[in-house]
Design an enzyme around this catalytic site. Structure first.
Site, PDB file in Angstrom:
ATOM      1  N   HIS A 142      -0.996 105.694  45.466  1.00  0.00           N
ATOM      2  CA  HIS A 142      -2.211 106.020  45.644  1.00  0.00           C
ATOM      3  C   HIS A 142      -3.095 104.665  46.223  1.00  0.00           C
ATOM      4  CE1 HIS A 142      -2.068 103.647  41.886  1.00  0.00           C
ATOM      5  NE2 HIS A 142      -3.236 103.401  41.966  1.00  0.00           N
ATOM      6  N   HIS A 145      -5.148  98.852  49.486  1.00  0.00           N
ATOM      7  CA  HIS A 145      -3.448  98.708  49.661  1.00  0.00           C
ATOM      8  C   HIS A 145      -2.932 100.033  48.739  1.00  0.00           C
ATOM      9  CE1 HIS A 145      -4.327  96.616  45.823  1.00  0.00           C
ATOM     10  NE2 HIS A 145      -3.211  97.122  45.325  1.00  0.00           N
TER      11      HIS A 145
HETATM   12  P1  2AM Z   1      -2.504  97.655  41.702  1.00  0.00           P
HETATM   13  O1  2AM Z   1      -1.664  99.069  42.519  1.00  0.00           O
HETATM   14  O2  2AM Z   1      -2.654  96.575  42.901  1.00  0.00           O
HETATM   15  O3  2AM Z   1      -1.747  97.256  40.569  1.00  0.00           O
HETATM   16  C1  2AM Z   1      -4.114 101.487  38.169  1.00  0.00           C
HETATM   17  O4  2AM Z   1      -3.552 100.514  37.215  1.00  0.00           O
HETATM   18  C2  2AM Z   1      -4.710 101.086  39.463  1.00  0.00           C
HETATM   19  O5  2AM Z   1      -5.795 100.202  39.400  1.00  0.00           O
HETATM   20  C3  2AM Z   1      -3.551 100.397  40.250  1.00  0.00           C
HETATM   21  O6  2AM Z   1      -3.561 100.848  41.527  1.00  0.00           O
HETATM   22  C4  2AM Z   1      -4.174  98.700  40.180  1.00  0.00           C
HETATM   23  O7  2AM Z   1      -3.746  98.159  41.483  1.00  0.00           O
HETATM   24  C5  2AM Z   1      -5.475  99.204  40.093  1.00  0.00           C
HETATM   25  N1  2AM Z   1      -6.160  97.791  39.382  1.00  0.00           N
HETATM   26  C6  2AM Z   1      -7.283  97.083  39.791  1.00  0.00           C
HETATM   27  N2  2AM Z   1      -7.595  96.292  38.983  1.00  0.00           N
HETATM   28  C7  2AM Z   1      -6.890  96.502  37.888  1.00  0.00           C
HETATM   29  C8  2AM Z   1      -7.045  95.876  36.575  1.00  0.00           C
HETATM   30  N3  2AM Z   1      -7.743  94.848  36.434  1.00  0.00           N
HETATM   31  N4  2AM Z   1      -5.985  96.245  35.772  1.00  0.00           N
HETATM   32  C9  2AM Z   1      -5.310  97.196  36.081  1.00  0.00           C
HETATM   33  N5  2AM Z   1      -5.266  97.812  37.258  1.00  0.00           N
HETATM   34  C10 2AM Z   1      -6.009  97.395  38.078  1.00  0.00           C
END
Ligand code: 2AM
Length: 171
Positions: free
Chosen positions: A40, A122
């Site tokens: 996603h 991303h």
């Molecule tokens: P990531 O894919 O770059 O890890 C669920 O956790 C989604 O929220 C993930 O896609 C994650 O990005 C994003 N995300 C953004 N900020 C976050 C945070 N502080 N803690 C956990 N997930 C975060």
């Protein structure tokens, strides 16, 4: 009771298949590949919400008016500190920026602080990865985006994420 929630773009089956192929074709190195059904693009991470805050967040989504757009995922890169390998875009559609902005702005009314980190759209492919050099993706993954979603994170489950609700994009 709280739930860990975030807003995201959820790929259709076709984009999911292509992203999974790109993920599979990465060099065989240490790292944890995201489950194909977990792929996603996060719009706004919300964190652990109770029922009242969740209702407020859903009302914010109800009010969003943004036209559909197409994402061209044409880059492969990594966040070396977060040890994440991802697919991303070199050109950010204006509607994507408008969508994140509309959510961020509305969320202030629910008591959220605006995100201080710059939005880096991303799709995470691999976590706990060793960095790889950035490169272009040819051909790009073409992803027509007609809706956004509220997603719940379920630590320990696989797939880890479940779409709770979807909103159609409309101008
Ligand atoms: P990531 O894919 O770059 O890890 C669920 O956790 C989604 O929220 C993930 O896609 C994650 O990005 C994003 N995300 C953004 N900020 C976050 C945070 N502080 N803690 C956990 N997930 C975060």
């Amino acid at each position: 009771m709280t739930e860990r929630l975030f807003f995201a773009l959820w790929p259709g089956e076709r984009q999911q298949r292509t992203l999974t192929r790109i993920q599979r074709e990465l060099p065989d190195r240490p790292g944890r590949k995201a489950h194909p059904r977990d792929l996603h693009l996060t719009l706004v991470f919300l964190g652990d919400l109770d029922a009242e805050k969740r209702a407020c967040v859903e009302e914010v989504a109800d009010r969003v008016r943004v036209a559909p757009f197409t994402l061209n995922l044409d880059r492969f890169g990594c966040f070396p500190r977060a040890r994440v390998l991802w697919c991303g875009v070199s050109e950010r559609p204006r509607s994507l920026t408008a969508l994140v902005h509309a959510l961020d702005e509305g969320l202030v009314g629910c008591g959220f602080c605006p995100e201080r980190r710059a939005f880096e759209p991303h799709v995470t492919l691999v976590r706990k990865a060793r960095p790889l050099p950035a490169r272009g993706l040819e051909p790009p993954v073409v992803w027509p985006v007609a809706e956004f979603a509220l997603v719940i994170a379920r630590p320990g489950e696989s797939p880890r994420y479940r779409v709770e609700r979807r909103w159609p994009l409309m101008p």
